[in-house]
Design a protein around this motif. Structure first.
Motif, PDB file in Angstrom:
ATOM      1  N   PHE A   1      38.829  43.979  59.607  1.00 28.59           N
ATOM      2  CA  PHE A   1      38.814  43.862  58.139  1.00 28.59           C
ATOM      3  C   PHE A   1      37.692  42.945  57.672  1.00 28.59           C
ATOM      4  O   PHE A   1      37.490  41.863  58.214  1.00 28.59           O
ATOM      5  CB  PHE A   1      40.164  43.321  57.645  1.00 28.59           C
ATOM      6  CG  PHE A   1      40.145  42.939  56.182  1.00 28.59           C
ATOM      7  CD1 PHE A   1      40.144  43.929  55.211  1.00 28.59           C
ATOM      8  CD2 PHE A   1      40.112  41.608  55.788  1.00 28.59           C
ATOM      9  CE1 PHE A   1      40.114  43.595  53.865  1.00 28.59           C
ATOM     10  CE2 PHE A   1      40.077  41.267  54.443  1.00 28.59           C
ATOM     11  CZ  PHE A   1      40.083  42.253  53.484  1.00 28.59           C
ATOM     12  N   LEU A   3      35.528  41.742  53.906  1.00 27.24           N
ATOM     13  CA  LEU A   3      35.381  41.875  52.459  1.00 27.24           C
ATOM     14  C   LEU A   3      34.097  42.640  52.148  1.00 27.24           C
ATOM     15  O   LEU A   3      33.124  42.554  52.886  1.00 27.24           O
ATOM     16  CB  LEU A   3      35.307  40.492  51.802  1.00 27.24           C
ATOM     17  CG  LEU A   3      36.545  39.594  51.870  1.00 27.24           C
ATOM     18  CD1 LEU A   3      36.275  38.276  51.154  1.00 27.24           C
ATOM     19  CD2 LEU A   3      37.777  40.273  51.271  1.00 27.24           C
ATOM     20  N   THR A   4      34.119  43.404  51.068  1.00 32.52           N
ATOM     21  CA  THR A   4      32.899  44.073  50.626  1.00 32.52           C
ATOM     22  C   THR A   4      32.107  43.093  49.767  1.00 32.52           C
ATOM     23  O   THR A   4      32.682  42.348  48.979  1.00 32.52           O
ATOM     24  CB  THR A   4      33.240  45.322  49.785  1.00 32.52           C
ATOM     25  OG1 THR A   4      34.175  46.109  50.511  1.00 32.52           O
ATOM     26  CG2 THR A   4      31.992  46.150  49.501  1.00 32.52           C
ATOM     27  N   GLU A 238      44.111  51.754  46.205  1.00 28.83           N
ATOM     28  CA  GLU A 238      42.751  51.516  46.703  1.00 28.83           C
ATOM     29  C   GLU A 238      41.815  51.302  45.520  1.00 28.83           C
ATOM     30  O   GLU A 238      42.136  51.702  44.402  1.00 28.83           O
ATOM     31  CB  GLU A 238      42.257  52.740  47.489  1.00 28.83           C
ATOM     32  CG  GLU A 238      42.990  52.953  48.794  1.00 28.83           C
ATOM     33  CD  GLU A 238      42.557  54.233  49.498  1.00 28.83           C
ATOM     34  OE1 GLU A 238      42.592  54.238  50.728  1.00 28.83           O
ATOM     35  OE2 GLU A 238      42.190  55.211  48.803  1.00 28.83           O
ATOM     36  N   GLN A 398      38.363  49.684  49.146  1.00 28.12           N
ATOM     37  CA  GLN A 398      39.207  48.721  49.849  1.00 28.12           C
ATOM     38  C   GLN A 398      40.667  49.019  49.519  1.00 28.12           C
ATOM     39  O   GLN A 398      40.969  49.562  48.448  1.00 28.12           O
ATOM     40  CB  GLN A 398      38.884  47.289  49.391  1.00 28.12           C
ATOM     41  CG  GLN A 398      37.561  46.737  49.914  1.00 28.12           C
ATOM     42  CD  GLN A 398      37.648  46.187  51.344  1.00 28.12           C
ATOM     43  OE1 GLN A 398      38.632  46.407  52.073  1.00 28.12           O
ATOM     44  NE2 GLN A 398      36.616  45.455  51.760  1.00 28.12           N
ATOM     45  N   LYS A 399      41.535  48.621  50.431  1.00 31.11           N
ATOM     46  CA  LYS A 399      42.970  48.757  50.151  1.00 31.11           C
ATOM     47  C   LYS A 399      43.413  47.581  49.283  1.00 31.11           C
ATOM     48  O   LYS A 399      42.858  46.483  49.389  1.00 31.11           O
ATOM     49  CB  LYS A 399      43.760  48.705  51.446  1.00 31.11           C
ATOM     50  CG  LYS A 399      43.613  49.944  52.303  1.00 31.11           C
ATOM     51  CD  LYS A 399      44.711  49.938  53.358  1.00 31.11           C
ATOM     52  CE  LYS A 399      44.531  51.050  54.384  1.00 31.11           C
ATOM     53  NZ  LYS A 399      44.097  52.339  53.837  1.00 31.11           N
ATOM     54  N   GLY A 487      38.219  43.525  48.269  1.00 33.33           N
ATOM     55  CA  GLY A 487      39.192  43.470  49.368  1.00 33.33           C
ATOM     56  C   GLY A 487      40.125  42.281  49.267  1.00 33.33           C
ATOM     57  O   GLY A 487      40.957  42.054  50.153  1.00 33.33           O
ATOM     58  N   ASP A 490      43.825  42.950  49.492  1.00 29.26           N
ATOM     59  CA  ASP A 490      44.339  43.446  50.773  1.00 29.26           C
ATOM     60  C   ASP A 490      45.067  42.262  51.409  1.00 29.26           C
ATOM     61  O   ASP A 490      44.534  41.142  51.415  1.00 29.26           O
ATOM     62  CB  ASP A 490      43.157  43.897  51.644  1.00 29.26           C
ATOM     63  CG  ASP A 490      43.616  44.588  52.921  1.00 29.26           C
ATOM     64  OD1 ASP A 490      44.536  44.064  53.580  1.00 29.26           O
ATOM     65  OD2 ASP A 490      43.037  45.641  53.259  1.00 29.26           O
TER      66      ASP A 490
END
Ligand code: SF4
Ligand code: WCC
Ligand code: FE2
Length: 627
Positions: A1, A3-4, A238, A398-399, A487, A490
């Motif tokens: 996982f 982060l964007t 999402e 991202q979730k 993200g 999440d």
């Protein structure tokens, strides 16, 4: 996982702008250049054009307008008008929801999904509930709510939700909002030519008009949306453009009023419509959203969020958007000409937001079902008009776990404590985390994107910094969507938190940034803060909690700012509210309001410093409490 990053968002946007260039599309990135530098008089709030003796602009050489108004009066009046616009807008949204509730019926388009909440509010308002049909009750509550807009006497009913100490402050300083429409009217009256030019009076009215939004119009908008469509609970979804599906018919809902988007979602899910989409060559139908209408359906249905405010043009630039369906607020008029460069249908639905180059399908409570069906069908039939060579959906998403209404937060936090059973279902567990120092405090992150700030960066960087310092975030509006795209919603984002917050995330099974909903749902934050204060026996202003709108842009955001400080919560802004031109206004907004409401604004354009200032304020509040 992982982060964007904002760099990744920007690379995706750059790729979409290439498509735009091919078809001659305009975009905000180019229009910003044409508008820069901005007019300095406007930026400082020192231009007055409220009568035709003007426009008057205040300079050293010309310190007064023709009527003799000084710079403090001009900046103050502009500030009040700015607030009134926002209060009117949120509150009118709330009014629409009251009307939708009024139209609800057992066999109608709109039903009551949360009868318990309806009964709770009815009791709170002193409305007899015993033996009443739920729809009769809905009509009575809706009508009582509608009266809050124009009643000749008394103040807003929901003010009683605030701690006594807060109510006393409001009474003492004449800040308790009366009828909502009256506060908006009164603001326009006060800021008319030849009325108030005293900054204190203008700011006081701005706070009162803001409070009529937060504890009036917005709160009704939130509460009755919950009654009609369900009170949000944690749900998976999402975020970011990658939620659009190339093989499907893509319908994007944008705006604010869930009455429209809820119906669109219903019909997009209808087997008959899905079959029709297949007949037209698509695999299915995907609904995604932009801005608050997206937040509304994400919170209640898990509908994915395509993006926030400054991404609205991007959804069209994917070339894969069959219809962008809008109701009210924060909709770029640019979508009209832009959609003409693609096959996209730009569908407006509200008489409040009519725009050139759009198809107007008027939406109302009586015909909601048939209109929603028509809109979904229009989108499906448009699928065949796609130009395949223009289709590009950035594969980036991202979730996110969303749906944290106040009720849901209280429930989730039950999981973190060893408290006695009788304290479960209250805010006590959350308070315990705060007093013990496991959590240092909370920040309410809200508001828009603004090209004056590198979009999304301020939201995301501030959140990362705060969670690393064990400060939990509650977020709404486009700030929440920035978090989701990065993200931070999440649950795995717990790993970017400090040890205390990480532990809380694990025990409560929550992400570190909690999505509380749309902009009207900032009223949820007020209720949470009020409940925390009452349960702790403190003033709201004593809680280690602050508000932050680092990229705000709209009149609504100014109204929010006023009601957040008006409710005792210090508020940190990354964009100046056109007040810098008056030293007196700056002094009142950043300090003077403390005397009336125990809170004030801080304006700081440097994100690092803004974050430090929030942490320092939270620590000051803790120190004052001796925790
Ligand atoms: Fe000028 Fe006064 Fe008129 Fe404003 S109200 S435009 S300051 S004359
Ligand atoms: Ni609320 Fe700001 Fe988004 Fe619009 S949707 S852009 S006011 S935060
Ligand atoms: Fe919004």
């Amino acid at each position: 996982f992982k982060l964007t990053t904002v760099e990744e968002f920007e690379a995706a946007t750059a790729r979409l702008l290439e498509t735009g260039a091919k078809v001659g599309a305009d975009a905000w990135q180019f229009r910003v250049k044409n508008q820069t530098p901005h007019c300095k008089f406007g930026e400082e709030g020192v231009c007055c054009r409220i009568c035709t003796m003007g426009p008057c602009r205040i300079t050293k050489k010309a310190p007064r307008g023709i009527c003799g108004c000084d710079v403090h009066g001009i900046v103050g009046r502009n500030y009040l008008k700015f607030t009134a616009g926002g209060s009117a807008t949120h509150s009118d949204h709330g009014r629409e929801i009251c009307h939708t509730l009024y139209e609800s019926a057992a066999d109608g388009c709109y039903k009551v999904k949360d009868p318990d909440k309806l009964i709770r509010i009815a009791k709170e308002w002193g409305i007899e509930t015993e033996g009443k049909d739920i729809y009769d009750l809905a009509h009575e509550v809706a009508e009582t709510g509608l009266m809050e807009y124009g009643k000749p006497f008394g103040t807003q009913r929901f003010l009683k939700r605030a701690p006594e100490s807060q109510q006393e402050l409001w009474e003492k300083n004449e800040l308790a909002p009366r009828a909502i429409d009256r506060e908006v009217s009164c603001s326009l009256h006060m800021s008319h030519m030849g009325c108030s030019s005293k900054p204190e009076a203008l700011v006081k009215q701005a706070i009162r008009a803001g409070l009529s939004d937060g504890w009036g119009g917005s709160m009704m908008g939130t509460e009755f949306s919950d009654v009609l469509f369900g009170t949000p609970k944690p749900i998976e979804t999402e975020a970011n453009l990658g939620v659009m599906v190339e093989e499907n018919v893509n319908i994007v809902v944008h705006g604010h009023d869930p009455s429209l988007s809820e119906m669109i979602c219903e019909f997009a899910d209808d087997p008959e419509m899905i079959a029709y989409a297949k007949e037209m060559g698509a695999k299915g139908i995907t609904v995604s959203g932009v801005c608050c209408t997206s937040n509304e359906v994400a919170m209640r249905r898990g509908i994915p969020m395509a993006g926030n405010f400054l991404q609205q043009e991007n959804v069209v630039l994917t070339g894969a958007c069959e219809a962008i369906v809008v109701d009210v607020q924060c909709i770029f008029p640019a979508l009209g000409p832009l959609s003409k460069c693609f096959h996209t249908k730009f569908i407006t639905t509200s008489p409040i937001a009519q725009m050139p180059d759009s198809e107007f399908i008027r939406f109302d409570a009586h015909t909601a079902g048939e209109k929603a069906k028509l809109i979904v069908k229009t989108a499906i039939e448009n699928y065949k008009n796609r130009k395949p060579e223009l289709v590009h959906i950035p594969q980036m998403k991202q979730k996110a776990t969303v749906g944290y209404s106040t009720e849901a937060i209280v429930k989730a936090l039950d999981g973190v404590t060893n408290s006695q059973v009788d304290e479960l279902g209250t805010t006590k567990p959350l308070l315990e985390c705060i007093t013990s120092g496991v959590l240092r405090g909370a920040v309410a992150m809200v508001g828009c994107n603004n090209p004056k700030v590198r979009p999304d960066l301020a939201h995301i960087e501030l959140m990362k910094k705060l969670v690393a310092n064990d400060i939990i975030i509650i977020a709404s509006g486009c700030s929440a969507q920035a978090a989701a795209k990065a993200g931070l919603m999440d649950k795995r984002a717990k790993d970017v938190c400090g040890a205390g917050l990480k532990r809380v995330c694990e025990l409560a099974d929550i992400p570190p940034v909690l999505h509380m909903g749309s902009c009207v749902d900032i009223s949820r934050m007020l209720v949470l803060a009020a409940t925390l204060a009452k349960d702790a026996g403190l003033h709201i202003s004593q809680l280690p909690v602050v508000g932050c709108a680092p990229e705000w842009m709209s009149e609504k955001a100014v109204s929010i700012g006023n009601y957040v400080i008006g409710s005792g919560i210090d508020t940190f802004l990354g964009v100046d509210p056109y007040a810098a031109g008056s030293s007196e206004m700056v002094e009142i907004l950043t300090n003077g309001t403390r005397e009336w409401v125990e809170a004030a604004f801080t304006v700081e354009k440097d994100i690092e410093k803004l974050g430090d200032a929030m942490i320092a304020r939270i620590e000051e509040k803790r120190a004052a409490l001796g925790i």
